[in-house]
Design a protein around this motif. Structure first.
Motif, mmCIF file in Angstrom:
data_model
loop_
_atom_site.group_PDB
_atom_site.id
_atom_site.type_symbol
_atom_site.label_atom_id
_atom_site.label_comp_id
_atom_site.label_asym_id
_atom_site.label_seq_id
_atom_site.Cartn_x
_atom_site.Cartn_y
_atom_site.Cartn_z
ATOM 1 N N LYS A 101 -14.481 -16.612 28.260
ATOM 2 C CA LYS A 101 -13.280 -15.784 28.214
ATOM 3 C C LYS A 101 -13.261 -15.566 29.963
ATOM 4 O O LYS A 101 -14.632 -15.887 30.864
ATOM 5 N N HIS A 102 -12.168 -15.498 30.362
ATOM 6 C CA HIS A 102 -11.695 -15.175 32.084
ATOM 7 C C HIS A 102 -11.471 -13.797 31.635
ATOM 8 O O HIS A 102 -11.958 -12.352 30.713
ATOM 9 N N VAL A 103 -12.451 -12.879 33.111
ATOM 10 C CA VAL A 103 -13.514 -11.710 33.502
ATOM 11 C C VAL A 103 -12.305 -11.037 34.883
ATOM 12 O O VAL A 103 -11.967 -11.855 35.475
ATOM 13 N N LEU A 104 -11.760 -9.805 33.832
ATOM 14 C CA LEU A 104 -11.390 -9.301 35.093
ATOM 15 C C LEU A 104 -12.716 -7.967 35.383
ATOM 16 O O LEU A 104 -13.035 -7.493 34.393
ATOM 17 N N CYS A 105 -13.271 -7.623 36.743
ATOM 18 C CA CYS A 105 -14.024 -6.402 36.702
ATOM 19 C C CYS A 105 -14.199 -5.968 37.974
ATOM 20 O O CYS A 105 -13.709 -5.848 39.224
ATOM 21 N N GLU A 106 -13.959 -4.429 37.272
ATOM 22 C CA GLU A 106 -14.224 -3.338 38.163
ATOM 23 C C GLU A 106 -15.222 -3.792 39.848
ATOM 24 O O GLU A 106 -16.236 -4.224 39.199
ATOM 25 N N LYS A 107 -14.594 -2.968 40.515
ATOM 26 C CA LYS A 107 -15.543 -3.177 41.810
ATOM 27 C C LYS A 107 -16.300 -1.806 41.630
ATOM 28 O O LYS A 107 -15.764 -1.061 41.020
ATOM 29 N N PRO A 108 -17.644 -1.879 43.169
ATOM 30 C CA PRO A 108 -17.652 -3.042 43.445
ATOM 31 C C PRO A 108 -18.259 -4.329 42.223
ATOM 32 O O PRO A 108 -18.847 -3.787 41.243
ATOM 33 N N LEU A 109 -18.704 -4.899 43.260
ATOM 34 C CA LEU A 109 -19.364 -6.170 41.990
ATOM 35 C C LEU A 109 -20.209 -6.182 40.972
ATOM 36 O O LEU A 109 -20.665 -5.994 39.595
ATOM 37 N N ALA A 110 -20.972 -5.130 41.565
ATOM 38 C CA ALA A 110 -22.419 -5.585 41.154
ATOM 39 C C ALA A 110 -23.485 -3.977 41.955
ATOM 40 O O ALA A 110 -22.815 -3.562 43.130
ATOM 41 N N ASN A 111 -24.077 -3.663 41.467
ATOM 42 C CA ASN A 111 -25.373 -2.761 42.682
ATOM 43 C C ASN A 111 -26.151 -3.295 43.323
ATOM 44 O O ASN A 111 -27.079 -2.535 43.958
ATOM 45 N N THR A 112 -26.426 -5.012 43.500
ATOM 46 C CA THR A 112 -27.139 -5.525 44.536
ATOM 47 C C THR A 112 -26.969 -6.804 45.075
ATOM 48 O O THR A 112 -25.795 -7.409 43.844
ATOM 49 N N VAL A 113 -26.837 -7.256 45.579
ATOM 50 C CA VAL A 113 -26.099 -8.719 46.770
ATOM 51 C C VAL A 113 -26.736 -9.726 45.372
ATOM 52 O O VAL A 113 -26.283 -10.883 44.843
#
Length: 393
Positions: A101-113
């Motif tokens: 599946k193509h993915v559009l993800c809200e920011k920030p990308l994640a909580n950790t590096v």
């Protein structure tokens, strides 16, 4: 009747503030822009079926799911749109990409590096099979900001020397405003730094075309506890002075200085305690040939100074960014009829759909989101030990 061959089925996870903004975008984009694929709002997903159902009814989603994994098994869904708190981004995005599946993800990308690195790696692997991923820094798609980037890229500012970036809000100034998930480090990762600081980091790097190389930061939590209001109230909420209180585990404000790879220096400020400022995202860039300035509270305007002009008549010019020749504007209204907050989300959909159809890697990519995450991490580390930290750029 829709031609099924041109449908792009959308499955969205989350239905609150960002869910509403994304829903509006998916619904509006094909009405104003000539898209190569037709976004079909196939399913919205949320643990609260009744609440998700109300949003589905309001915006026109065809069905409701209560487990995001169900979206990955549906053949009528090609895109997963992630509008959930940061602690869920990595798992949903990685599994969706593995499912093709193509993915559009809200920011920030994640909580950790570490999470962001895993997401960027998964996106790179998926891209080999034509599966695309994009992170949602929608302020890039404000026409005035896109014009600013164009002016810098054309060399109109010359060598970039100074960057000043601020994101000022005031929705937490009341110390009795209730707790919500944005004040919980386990869910949000950080406070003002990640929530709104991420936007000015991305915008500064986007407009200047240069990455932040090192930072020196300071962070503060002004109100250490807040009233507990049910299952953590949504953004804003009502005040309560006599309710049981719980700990605030994120920063209320973050400030940092930065050095860019190309030699420019910058000053950044993100706070949710700037009394009277509602959504003042500001950027000023100074170069050897000129300067530009932007404030989202006057979002249809870009200020531009051209140092090469005759000093007798030079000065900051106020550009009303509503001409058909300006980025994104031709699809909307006649000149002078300004756009609003929601239009950046619509432009995001337009760019994402066009990239999917063309087989292009979208921007900002998950790698771009990872670069922002590394700056956030370096700022937090610097605030903790008082030292300057490199970002790895």
């Amino acid at each position: 009747m829709t031609d099924a061959r041109t449908d792009l089925g959308i499955g969205m996870v989350g239905y609150a503030f960002m869910g509403a903004a994304h829903s509006q975008a998916w619904r509006t984009a094909p009405a104003f822009f000539d898209l190569p694929l037709h976004p079909r709002m196939a399913a919205i997903c949320g643990r609260n079926e009744d609440a998700a159902g109300q949003v589905a009814l309001r915006f026109g989603w065809e069905s409701v799911e209560t487990d995001w994994r169900s979206l990955l098994t549906r053949d009528d869904i090609q895109v997963i749109d992630i509008c959930t708190p940061g602690d869920t981004h990595a798992e949903i995005a990685i599994e969706a990409l593995k499912a093709g599946k193509h993915v559009l993800c809200e920011k920030p990308l994640a909580n950790t590096v570490a999470e962001a690195e895993a997401m960027a790696a998964a996106a790179a692997d998926a891209a080999k099979n034509g599966v695309r991923a994009m992170v949602g820094f929608t302020y890039r798609r404000t026409p005035a900001v896109a014009l600013a980037q164009r002016l810098v890229a054309e060399g109109r500012l010359g060598t970039i020397r100074h960057v000043r970036a601020q994101y000022l809000q005031d929705w937490l100034t009341d110390e009795n405003a209730p707790l919500n998930w944005r004040l919980d480090k386990d869910k949000a990762g950080s406070g003002a730094l990640g929530d709104i600081g991420a936007h000015i980091i991305d915008m500064a790097q986007f407009v200047t075309g240069s990455q932040i190389a090192s930072v020196s930061g300071l962070m503060e939590t002004f109100v250490k506890t807040r009233p507990i209001a049910g299952d953590h109230a949504t953004l804003g909420g009502s005040s309560s002075s006599d309710a049981e209180r719980g700990p605030v585990t994120v920063d209320d404000a973050a400030v940092f200085t930065a050095r860019f790879v190309d030699g420019a220096i910058g000053v950044f400020e993100a706070t949710r305690f700037a009394t009277g400022r509602k959504n003042a995202l500001r950027l000023e860039v100074n170069g050897s040939k000129g300067s530009l300035a932007f404030d989202f509270e006057d979002m249809n305007v870009l200020e531009f100074f051209d140092r090469t002009e005759d000093p007798a008549i030079s000065g900051f010019r106020r550009i009303i960014v509503t001409e058909a020749s300006h980025p994104y504007i031709a699809a909307w209204w006649p000149p002078g009829h300004g756009l609003g907050y929601e239009h950046g989300f619509t432009h995001q959909v337009v760019d994402f759909v066009n990239d999917i159809a063309a087989g292009n890697d979208p921007v900002p990519s998950f790698a771009d989101g990872l670069a922002v995450q590394r700056v956030l991490d370096a700022v937090a580390a610097s605030a903790d030990d008082g030292k300057t930290h490199p970002t790895g750029a």
